[in-house]
Design a protein around this motif. Structure first.
Motif, PDB file in Angstrom:
ATOM      1  N   LEU A 214      11.839 -62.649  60.312  1.00  0.00           N
ATOM      2  CA  LEU A 214      11.753 -63.201  61.659  1.00  0.00           C
ATOM      3  C   LEU A 214      12.022 -64.706  61.654  1.00  0.00           C
ATOM      4  N   LEU A 215      11.423 -65.386  60.696  1.00  0.00           N
ATOM      5  CA  LEU A 215      11.566 -66.824  60.581  1.00  0.00           C
ATOM      6  C   LEU A 215      13.038 -67.176  60.402  1.00  0.00           C
ATOM      7  N   ASN A 216      13.694 -66.425  59.523  1.00  0.00           N
ATOM      8  CA  ASN A 216      15.097 -66.668  59.242  1.00  0.00           C
ATOM      9  C   ASN A 216      15.973 -66.443  60.455  1.00  0.00           C
ATOM     10  N   LEU A 217      15.711 -65.319  61.150  1.00  0.00           N
ATOM     11  CA  LEU A 217      16.535 -65.011  62.311  1.00  0.00           C
ATOM     12  C   LEU A 217      16.331 -66.061  63.393  1.00  0.00           C
ATOM     13  N   MET A 218      15.091 -66.527  63.555  1.00  0.00           N
ATOM     14  CA  MET A 218      14.827 -67.534  64.576  1.00  0.00           C
ATOM     15  C   MET A 218      15.460 -68.876  64.206  1.00  0.00           C
ATOM     16  N   MET A 219      15.375 -69.217  62.925  1.00  0.00           N
ATOM     17  CA  MET A 219      15.994 -70.476  62.491  1.00  0.00           C
ATOM     18  C   MET A 219      17.505 -70.406  62.676  1.00  0.00           C
ATOM     19  N   ASN A 220      18.078 -69.229  62.399  1.00  0.00           N
ATOM     20  CA  ASN A 220      19.515 -69.065  62.620  1.00  0.00           C
ATOM     21  C   ASN A 220      19.842 -69.303  64.089  1.00  0.00           C
ATOM     22  N   ALA A 221      19.016 -68.699  64.956  1.00  0.00           N
ATOM     23  CA  ALA A 221      19.251 -68.833  66.388  1.00  0.00           C
ATOM     24  C   ALA A 221      19.156 -70.307  66.799  1.00  0.00           C
TER      25      ALA A 221
ATOM     26  N   VAL B  97      12.976 -63.416  72.253  1.00  0.00           N
ATOM     27  CA  VAL B  97      12.506 -62.491  71.211  1.00  0.00           C
ATOM     28  C   VAL B  97      11.853 -61.324  71.917  1.00  0.00           C
ATOM     29  N   SER B  98      12.291 -60.117  71.568  1.00  0.00           N
ATOM     30  CA  SER B  98      11.681 -58.956  72.228  1.00  0.00           C
ATOM     31  C   SER B  98      11.427 -57.845  71.224  1.00  0.00           C
ATOM     32  N   THR B  99      10.458 -57.019  71.545  1.00  0.00           N
ATOM     33  CA  THR B  99      10.183 -55.849  70.693  1.00  0.00           C
ATOM     34  C   THR B  99      10.147 -54.633  71.593  1.00  0.00           C
ATOM     35  N   ARG B 100      10.474 -53.478  71.017  1.00  0.00           N
ATOM     36  CA  ARG B 100      10.343 -52.228  71.780  1.00  0.00           C
ATOM     37  C   ARG B 100      10.247 -51.045  70.813  1.00  0.00           C
ATOM     38  N   THR B 101       9.796 -49.940  71.350  1.00  0.00           N
ATOM     39  CA  THR B 101       9.692 -48.721  70.546  1.00  0.00           C
ATOM     40  C   THR B 101      11.020 -47.983  70.633  1.00  0.00           C
ATOM     41  N   THR B 102      11.549 -47.560  69.485  1.00  0.00           N
ATOM     42  CA  THR B 102      12.830 -46.846  69.517  1.00  0.00           C
ATOM     43  C   THR B 102      12.591 -45.380  69.819  1.00  0.00           C
TER      44      THR B 102
ATOM     45  N   GLY C 192      10.743 -43.371  67.290  1.00  0.00           N
ATOM     46  CA  GLY C 192       9.359 -43.718  66.952  1.00  0.00           C
ATOM     47  C   GLY C 192       9.236 -44.916  66.037  1.00  0.00           C
ATOM     48  N   GLY C 193      10.310 -45.677  65.872  1.00  0.00           N
ATOM     49  CA  GLY C 193      10.236 -46.894  65.065  1.00  0.00           C
ATOM     50  C   GLY C 193      10.071 -48.117  65.961  1.00  0.00           C
ATOM     51  N   VAL C 194      10.220 -49.286  65.338  1.00  0.00           N
ATOM     52  CA  VAL C 194      10.081 -50.525  66.094  1.00  0.00           C
ATOM     53  C   VAL C 194      11.407 -51.275  66.019  1.00  0.00           C
ATOM     54  N   GLU C 195      11.829 -51.835  67.168  1.00  0.00           N
ATOM     55  CA  GLU C 195      13.043 -52.635  67.162  1.00  0.00           C
ATOM     56  C   GLU C 195      12.693 -54.056  67.586  1.00  0.00           C
ATOM     57  N   VAL C 196      13.214 -55.022  66.854  1.00  0.00           N
ATOM     58  CA  VAL C 196      12.977 -56.423  67.181  1.00  0.00           C
ATOM     59  C   VAL C 196      14.335 -57.080  67.436  1.00  0.00           C
ATOM     60  N   ARG C 197      14.456 -57.789  68.559  1.00  0.00           N
ATOM     61  CA  ARG C 197      15.724 -58.474  68.889  1.00  0.00           C
ATOM     62  C   ARG C 197      15.474 -59.971  68.985  1.00  0.00           C
ATOM     63  N   VAL C 198      16.379 -60.746  68.392  1.00  0.00           N
ATOM     64  CA  VAL C 198      16.310 -62.196  68.518  1.00  0.00           C
ATOM     65  C   VAL C 198      17.661 -62.652  69.083  1.00  0.00           C
ATOM     66  N   ARG C 199      17.641 -63.141  70.338  1.00  0.00           N
ATOM     67  CA  ARG C 199      18.882 -63.466  71.027  1.00  0.00           C
ATOM     68  C   ARG C 199      18.971 -64.978  71.212  1.00  0.00           C
ATOM     69  N   ASP C 200      20.158 -65.549  71.005  1.00  0.00           N
ATOM     70  CA  ASP C 200      20.299 -66.990  71.227  1.00  0.00           C
ATOM     71  C   ASP C 200      21.447 -67.254  72.199  1.00  0.00           C
ATOM     72  N   ARG C 201      21.649 -68.536  72.560  1.00  0.00           N
ATOM     73  CA  ARG C 201      22.767 -68.887  73.444  1.00  0.00           C
ATOM     74  C   ARG C 201      23.692 -69.869  72.753  1.00  0.00           C
ATOM     75  N   GLY C 202      23.908 -69.586  71.475  1.00  0.00           N
ATOM     76  CA  GLY C 202      24.819 -70.431  70.712  1.00  0.00           C
ATOM     77  C   GLY C 202      26.249 -69.988  70.940  1.00  0.00           C
TER      78      GLY C 202
ATOM     79  N   VAL D  55      23.041 -61.853  68.968  1.00  0.00           N
ATOM     80  CA  VAL D  55      21.755 -61.177  68.972  1.00  0.00           C
ATOM     81  C   VAL D  55      21.580 -60.483  67.619  1.00  0.00           C
ATOM     82  N   ALA D  56      20.429 -60.736  66.999  1.00  0.00           N
ATOM     83  CA  ALA D  56      20.104 -60.076  65.726  1.00  0.00           C
ATOM     84  C   ALA D  56      19.097 -58.979  66.049  1.00  0.00           C
ATOM     85  N   VAL D  57      19.362 -57.771  65.546  1.00  0.00           N
ATOM     86  CA  VAL D  57      18.479 -56.636  65.837  1.00  0.00           C
ATOM     87  C   VAL D  57      18.061 -56.015  64.523  1.00  0.00           C
TER      88      VAL D  57
END
Lengths: 739, 205
Positions: free
Chosen positions: A631-638, A654-659, A662-672, A724-726
């Motif tokens: 997470l830290l890496n993806l956020m620093m990239n963003a 940054v968002s999370t949701r249930t797939t 039954g797993g977990v999905e995490v998205r880190v989106r930027d405006r670069g 966006v990193a997922v």
């Protein structure tokens, strides 16, 4: 001077029902010296067998016959008395003349009225006049010339006889006796004596005897150099090197290399001794029992030696016994042999018919054998063991190298149990299960397990198994291979370790970049603590401080201190080097704590963060530190991606949701600027970077961490601009892949 | 209302720090008004109220330097003390050039902070005095007629009555009358006093 004792209770009969007979057996030599040990063994066995009462046996060994120092014998007397603990024995049995002499010398202290049975001494050593009414003896009457007569009867051309006799006192006595009695052969043979030689010299002489010679092995318990020999081994050694026949003296030597002839009867002597002992127990006065001396039995020969030296059995005296013969069928079962011959004749006809078939089959067998050998060779050259197991018979067949693979000794039996026993206890169950699976499900199974070698090292073995479908379709046989995969496993473990180390370095590197922001995070609570504490000091200076307010201040100090502690805790976690742990993860709280770590950096870079976390997320299993690193890496990239984005538009979502699975999905989106077409393929390549200061390892490591957790990481352009990193993590029922 | 109206305005987005700083300053006898965000502070700000601002450098939305600009724009003179988590040299230079009283590093001891606030207070008082004087002058100047104002400019520029009359197209006697009324309205006797006042009011020669 040394001595040894072995008090042995030889019967377990209840002592209350019958009084045990205490027997003191006294040796003049150490236990292993023949023939005395043979006398004693035979006597002991027979007595215990025949006696109606339990026998309480005290067996004492004096080495006086070899050492011979009457002045120093007092401690032995003390010792024997101490051994019996004040009780007197019911019978004293000295074995051999030296032991008898010892007892006669000390009879006054050693139970003068207890019956004494002298076992195995020669008549000429124990004159009747020296025996009291408490004494008797089962004695020998050795007919010494008979030994030489026997040699000359079997080998009439003999001109040289070497006599093997040792150098101890008893042997010196016998050497002179033998010499005296052999004098009359002086005109026929030259007699040489070994009693002044060391055993090594004796062996050299025995190996280089002139033609028409023989060796007469009489007694050897100590050579001229004073080295003791336990006789049977010495005899066997000489027999191995001797270039002429070896003749012996007693039945105990037969089968150990002597030709044979009239022999001293140790067995018979022991038995006769036991008879006399029993009569004494019954109340007979020893002095009245006059058992006959034990003479030679029927001449007895070793067939193998006769054959070796080319001595015809026709030369043996009438009534001789030949032992160790490999009897022929004719000799043993003449009737059966005739019948067999008839049957054989019949079979010959059948065989003639079968011969053609047989030759064909033999050729097929040869081919099969060759093919099997080729297969075994091929298998072992790639370090592969082949195996087959029959569940019905429990029979296991393997190639020979299987023993080496499993660390079994060359002579160890190759059974299923033997192999299973070498498998590491933690792996055994799964190995058995996969074998069973192959059989039951009739399918291919593969299992890796550890074998514990005898020296404690671990060897990884991969077993492949497949049910072997027989002619009838049922599968009760399973076959497969074993292969040593230790190197692969080591390499994989090494790679895992490397990856952990690189991941750790990346975390350290990332935190280094964030150090200013992190210092701020720790400074905030420290600032609050300092100010609060100084406020409290002033309040106290004011004379009548408001205690409620003071309590408030102190509470705040505690709170701020905890806050600083939490920051340090987060840091410590990320800086820690360690193996991957499997814990239940709260992904949302990981997101929060990562943003907390980045808070100041985000402020400095003027980046807004929008967090959109789904409630009631599944809890995947994994390592929170490693995932926080992702997470830290993806956020620093963003954040890095938006360096050139106008301040007003800098924004990370940054968002999370249930797939659906039954797993977990995490998205880190930027405006670069998003991902350029040329970069897309290289993103996950090690050392690829678009940053001026990057290492180019971030995404590589993130991807490997996510994969190790059974998930996937992808990076793509977002429709609204930016990237966006997922990443997804499976729910916890999916096993964590090991390293 | 307190006799001493000097107020310390503390602005920090970290509630713990804000509370603690406010608390220690109150304990040292200051009137304190805490604000959790720069926006909240600006919305509430009265430049006329005596006091100084203690600002965190790194705050979301509007950082300390931007806030400083807003506080010192135009007539405003609010003294500013910065406190920061990291001693970042370029930022501190910019802040000091823009007239900050001090640039302190967290955690900050109350002694250091109080000493800085004392300096801020002096500066604030000076500025306030200067401002009061200027206001008084301006009030007097406002009482002058345009002609008197015109004459004032010429007198400060060092011209004689005759010359002024020539410039304005009138006679020397009229100028004398304007001049004495102007001096009377301003409460001044000598030309030297007039020049000093004109300097303070920013009237160029």
């Amino acid at each position: 001077m040394c001595f040894a004792a072995a008090p042995v209770i030889l019967s377990t009969i209840d002592a209350a029902s019958a009084e045990a007979r205490r027997v003191l057996l006294l040796h003049a030599f150490g236990h292993p010296y023949s023939p005395w040990s043979d006398f004693a063994a035979s006597f002991r066995a027979e007595l215990v067998k025949k006696s109606p009462d339990p026998i309480d046996l005290y067996e004492v060994s004096l080495d006086t016959a070899r050492v011979q120092d009457p002045q120093g014998e007092a401690p032995f007397v003390e010792y024997i008395r101490a051994l019996l603990g004040g009780r007197s024995p019911d019978l004293i049995v000295p074995v051999g003349a030296p032991a008898a002499f010892f007892l006669q010398r000390h009879r006054a202290q050693l139970y003068p009225t207890t019956p004494m049975l002298i076992l195995g001494a020669d008549l000429r050593r124990i004159p009747g006049a020296r025996l009291t009414k408490y004494d008797t003896g089962v004695l020998l009457d050795l007919d010494l010339p008979a030994y030489l007569d026997n040699v000359l009867r079997l080998l009439p051309d003999t001109t040289n006889v070497a006599v093997v006799v040792g150098h101890s006192p008893v042997e010196r006595y016998w050497a002179s006796e033998v010499q005296r009695e052999f004098e009359r052969f002086g005109d026929r043979v030259t007699i040489s004596w070994f009693n002044d030689l060391t055993f090594g010299e004796m062996l050299r002489r025995a190996a280089t005897m002139p033609p028409r010679s023989a060796i007469f092995w009489f007694l050897l318990s100590e050579d001229a150099a004073g080295v003791p020999y336990s006789q049977d081994r010495a005899l066997e050694t000489m027999r191995e090197v001797a270039n002429v026949p070896v003749f012996g003296m007693g039945d105990y030597e037969l089968g150990r290399g002597i030709v044979g002839g009239p022999l001293m009867q140790t067995q018979a002597l022991g038995h006769a001794g036991a008879e006399v002992a029993l009569r004494i127990f019954k109340g007979e006065t020893p002095g009245d029992i006059n058992p006959p001396a034990v003479l030679f039995g029927a001449p007895t020969y070793d067939a193998r030696e006769l054959q070796r030296w080319g001595i015809a059995e026709s030369r043996l005296p009438p009534g001789s016994i030949v032992q160790f013969r490999e009897p022929t069928m004719w000799e043993q079962h003449p009737g059966l042999a005739v019948a067999a011959a008839f049957a054989f004749a019949l079979q010959t006809a059948v065989l003639a018919v079968l011969l053609v078939q047989r030759r064909r089959r033999r050729r097929a067998e040869t081919l099969l054998k060759e093919s099997e050998e080729r297969m075994t060779f091929a298998a072992s050259s790639v370090n592969l063991s082949l195996w087959q197991f029959d569940r019905d018979t429990g029979e296991l067949w393997t190639t020979d190298n299987c023993r080496t693979l499993f660390g079994l000794r060359d002579d160890a039996a190759l059974t299923r149990e033997a192999l299973l026993a070498t498998i590491h206890p933690e792996d055994r169950e799964s190995a058995v299960a996969s074998l069973r699976q192959a059989l039951d499900a009739n399918q291919f199974a593969i299992d890796d397990f550890r074998v514990v070698l005898p020296d404690g090292r671990i060897r990884w073995v991969r077993a492949r198994a497949r049910a072997h479908v027989g002619n009838l379709g049922g599968s009760n046989r399973v076959a497969g291979t074993f292969i040593d995969i230790t190197e692969q496993k080591d390499a994989a473990a090494e790679a895992g370790l490397r990856r952990q180390e690189v991941a750790h370095l990346m975390r350290v590197y990332t935190l280094g970049e964030l150090s200013g922001a992190i210092a701020h995070e720790i400074n905030q609570p420290l600032t609050a603590i300092l100010s609060n504490a100084q406020a409290a000091l002033h309040l106290l200076d004011q004379g009548s401080p408001d205690s409620a307010e003071l309590r408030d201040v102190l509470k705040d100090i505690v709170h701020e201190d905890r806050r600083a502690g939490e920051v340090i805790q987060r840091l410590r976690g990320l800086l820690k080097k360690g193996e991957k742990k499997a814990e239940t993860l709260d992904v949302n709280s990981l997101v929060h704590s990562t943003i907390a770590l980045l808070r100041n950096e985000l402020i400095i870079r003027k980046i807004a963060v929008k967090v959109d976390l789904a409630e009631a997320l599944p809890a995947p299993a994994g390592d929170s530190i490693q995932l926080q690193q992702v997470l830290l890496n993806l956020m620093m990239n963003a954040m890095d991606a938006m360096a050139d984005t106008p301040v007003a538009q800098r924004f990370i979502a940054v968002s999370t949701r249930t797939t659906s699975s039954g797993g977990v999905e995490v998205r880190v989106r930027d405006r670069g600027a998003g991902i350029g077409p040329a970069q897309a393929d290289q993103l996950f390549q090690p050392f690829f970077t678009t940053k001026g200061h990057g290492l180019g390892l971030g995404l590589t490591i993130c991807s490997s961490i996510v994969q190790a957790h059974g998930g996937t990481l992808s990076l793509k352009n977002d429709e609204s601009g930016g990237a966006v990193a997922v990443f997804t993590l499976p729910g916890h029922e999916i096993l964590l892949a090991a390293q | 209302m307190n006799v001493d109206p000097f107020t310390v305005f503390v602005v920090d987005d970290d509630p713990g720090v804000l509370k603690a700083l406010s608390r220690v300053l109150r304990a040292r006898g200051y009137a304190v008004r805490p604000y959790a965000s720069p926006q909240a502070f600006l919305a509430d700000h009265d430049p006329a109220a005596p006091g100084c601002a203690v600002l965190d450098v790194a705050m979301p939305g509007l950082d300390g330097l931007a806030l400083q600009q807003a506080l010192t724009a135009g007539e405003a003179h609010r003294p500013v003390i910065f406190i920061t988590g990291k001693g970042d040299v370029p930022t501190s230079v910019r802040a000091m050039k823009a007239g900050a009283i001090d640039f302190l590093t967290k955690p900050v001891s109350d002694e250091v902070l109080v000493e800085a606030i004392a300096r801020a207070r002096n500066k604030d008082a000076e500025a306030r005095e200067r401002h009061a004087e200027l206001s008084a002058i301006q009030a007097k100047l406002a009482a002058l007629t345009p002609r008197e104002r015109e004459v004032l400019g010429h007198v400060v520029a060092g011209r004689l009555n005759k010359q002024i009359a020539g410039d304005l197209g009138t006679v020397e006697k009229t100028i004398k009358v304007h001049r004495s009324r102007m001096m009377e309205k301003l409460g001044l006797r000598t030309v030297a006093d007039l020049v000093r006042m004109a300097e303070k009011a920013g009237i160029s020669r």
